[in-house]
Write a protein that holds these residues in place. Structure first.
Motif, mmCIF file in Angstrom:
data_model
loop_
_atom_site.group_PDB
_atom_site.id
_atom_site.type_symbol
_atom_site.label_atom_id
_atom_site.label_comp_id
_atom_site.label_asym_id
_atom_site.label_seq_id
_atom_site.Cartn_x
_atom_site.Cartn_y
_atom_site.Cartn_z
ATOM 1 N N UNK A 96 -2.713 3.678 26.042
ATOM 2 C CA UNK A 96 -3.260 3.001 27.164
ATOM 3 C C UNK A 96 -2.150 3.287 28.394
ATOM 4 N N UNK A 97 -1.841 4.251 28.238
ATOM 5 C CA UNK A 97 -0.928 4.624 29.306
ATOM 6 C C UNK A 97 -1.830 4.880 30.855
ATOM 7 N N UNK A 98 -1.357 4.215 31.927
ATOM 8 C CA UNK A 98 -1.850 4.481 33.246
ATOM 9 C C UNK A 98 -3.153 3.408 33.373
ATOM 10 N N UNK A 99 -3.019 2.416 32.512
ATOM 11 C CA UNK A 99 -4.515 1.722 32.508
ATOM 12 C C UNK A 99 -4.013 0.421 32.370
ATOM 13 N N UNK A 100 -4.681 -0.746 33.212
ATOM 14 C CA UNK A 100 -4.366 -1.980 33.231
ATOM 15 C C UNK A 100 -4.852 -2.844 31.819
ATOM 16 N N UNK A 101 -4.294 -3.668 31.252
ATOM 17 C CA UNK A 101 -4.626 -4.328 29.842
ATOM 18 C C UNK A 101 -4.693 -5.791 30.109
ATOM 19 N N UNK A 102 -5.753 -6.418 30.043
ATOM 20 C CA UNK A 102 -6.045 -7.777 30.122
ATOM 21 C C UNK A 102 -6.349 -8.285 29.099
ATOM 22 N N UNK A 138 -4.725 1.447 39.530
ATOM 23 C CA UNK A 138 -4.663 2.146 40.745
ATOM 24 C C UNK A 138 -3.055 2.228 41.425
ATOM 25 N N UNK A 139 -2.250 1.378 40.566
ATOM 26 C CA UNK A 139 -0.807 1.637 40.782
ATOM 27 C C UNK A 139 -0.248 1.415 39.555
ATOM 28 N N UNK A 140 0.853 0.728 39.486
ATOM 29 C CA UNK A 140 1.533 0.472 38.359
ATOM 30 C C UNK A 140 0.433 -0.566 37.318
ATOM 31 N N UNK A 141 0.475 0.240 36.052
ATOM 32 C CA UNK A 141 -0.301 -0.454 35.214
ATOM 33 C C UNK A 141 0.194 -1.724 34.686
ATOM 34 N N UNK A 142 -0.492 -2.813 34.601
ATOM 35 C CA UNK A 142 -0.300 -4.135 34.461
ATOM 36 C C UNK A 142 -0.655 -4.462 33.135
ATOM 37 N N UNK A 143 0.174 -5.569 32.459
ATOM 38 C CA UNK A 143 -0.265 -6.156 31.188
ATOM 39 C C UNK A 143 -0.279 -7.688 31.227
#
Length: 455
Positions: free
Chosen positions: A351-357, A321-326
């Motif tokens: 995976x640009x623009x997506x959160x990755x957990x 929703x904002x800055x992508x998180x890793x």
């Protein structure tokens, strides 16, 4: 007799100052200066100068070839095979073991279980500075431990503890905990840097001279490191960390330092109403069996010390929703960012623009690079929404150019996976066994694109 003088020592860098200050002048650390009593050096007429101008008595020098050693280290079995594994095969006579962990993790419980077992065959002494004798006895009865032979003492003075130990002559002794002890030679309060250092030095000297195996219980800070001066870890022979999640009944013991064995061993225990019980097959507790395959989940084979361990790696990729998180739990977060870049460049999956957990199930911390391939395939599975086969296992290291590098002990990892019913394996080409594994299809890959294609 010369008068003691006060100096202030930094707990981080060890620098000394004549007066206290909030910040160390050498390393810049805050609130690390602690008072320490020191006897000034004797100079002038009070010192007996030897030829060359040096005072003191010469020490004995021995040639290395003349040093007498035992053919085999004398080790005592603690009664818990998982603890023996972490110690390197057992408890060495005259060794000093420092064990730390969060409050309530089970440090006192496992040591009380160990001492009640060892007290049946040799003299054991349990010194408590945090609990009363009634509290220790109540715990032992609740855990249904044999209490006939174990000796207890509630004391915090190091001098009294050593005087009692000279009379009792124990072969194993537990100090619970080192932060509660004090030596009468210093005026500072118990738990300070100088008190911990001097108390540990006196106890270590006694253990080396008498051959008594010594356990020291240490507190940890909010960062998870052992409280007190860093020199405390240098004094002892073995440093163990007790780990475990607050909502899990499983406990892990790791060796951060061990002069008598490997430091990468892992001991797994389960907390029950009868104390800690060792888990002989840790892979079974870290694997989750689902009714049907789900995206973002893959099983990898890591290696903890001398045994392979099967763990599940989960990944979740979602729109940011904002800055992508890793976020990586149980893995190196910086390595996750590197693997995502390699996946984009050499695998064609962005995976640009997506959160990755990414998470390692069970609270296990995977420190080796053999988890790279499992992380990349789990992220790919979650991103595409395609589940992987439940009988698939992977491992391998990924380089920056997209190559899949072999990892040590590949054949042992494959045998462990086959023992748990896995039928397929994607591994580096260099880890493919020449004779194969019964009941398992082993697929060797050399590039990241080949691994993705093999799915």
């Amino acid at each position: 007799m010369s008068k003691l003088r006060s100096v202030y020592v930094c707990a981080d860098c060890g620098s000394e100052a004549s007066k206290w200050s909030g910040q160390c002048g050498d390393c810049g650390a805050w609130n690390t200066m602690a008072e320490m009593q020191r006897e000034p050096a004797v100079t002038g007429k009070g010192a007996r100068a030897r030829p060359g101008g040096y005072a003191g008595q010469a020490a004995t020098v021995t040639a290395l070839r003349d040093v007498q050693i035992d053919a085999q280290e004398r080790r005592t079995q603690t009664g818990l095979s998982e603890l023996d594994r972490v110690l390197g095969g057992g408890l060495v006579d005259g060794s000093v073991v420092l064990i730390g962990g969060d409050p309530g993790i089970g440090k006192s419980t496992i040591l009380l279980q160990t001492l009640t077992h060892l007290a049946a065959t040799q003299t054991a002494l349990y010194v408590t500075g945090e609990e009363s004798l009634a509290q220790v006895a109540l715990r032992a009865r609740r855990l249904e431990l044999p209490v006939e032979h174990l000796r207890l003492m509630a004391e915090t003075s190091v001098e009294r503890i050593l005087a009692t130990a000279q009379i009792e002559q124990p072969k194993i002794m537990v100090i619970d905990s080192i932060q509660t002890l004090y030596t009468e030679a210093l005026n500072s309060a118990p738990g300070g840097v100088s008190q911990i250092r001097e108390s540990a030095a006196l106890l270590t000297r006694y253990a080396k001279q008498s051959g008594c195996a010594l356990f020291l219980v240490g507190h940890v800070t909010k960062d998870g490191t052992l409280a007190g001066p860093r020199v405390l870890e240098h004094m002892v022979d073995c440093v163990l960390y007790f780990e475990g999640e607050a909502d899990s009944r499983f406990r892990l013991i790791r060796a951060a330092k061990n002069r008598f064995g490997a430091v990468n061993e892992l001991g797994v225990f389960a907390m029950t109403d009868r104390g800690l019980r060792e888990v002989s097959n840790p892979s079974a507790i870290f694997l989750s069996r689902y009714d049907q395959p789900i995206p973002g989940s893959v099983v990898m084979v890591t290696r903890e010390g001398t045994r392979p361990l099967l763990v599940e790696v989960q990944a979740l990729v979602d729109d940011a929703f904002s800055n992508p998180r890793r976020v990586a739990v149980g893995l190196d977060q910086n390595r996750l960012a590197m693997l995502l870049a390699v996946l984009h460049r050499h695998g064609g999956i962005a995976s640009v623009g997506q959160d990755v957990f990414v998470n390692v199930v069970g609270g296990v911390k995977v420190l080796e690079t053999g988890s790279d391939l499992a992380v990349v395939l789990a992220v790919t599975s979650s991103l595409r929404g395609q589940p992987l086969d439940s009988d698939l296992v992977v491992f391998g290291e990924i380089g920056l150019s997209g190559e899949i590098r072999p990892v040590p002990n590949g054949q042992e990892r494959l045998r462990e996976a086959a023992k748990h019913g896995f039928k397929r394996a994607i591994v580096p080409r260099g880890n493919v066994p020449k004779q194969g594994i019964d009941g398992m299809q082993v697929i060797g890959v050399g590039r990241l694109a080949e691994a993705i294609e093999a799915l």
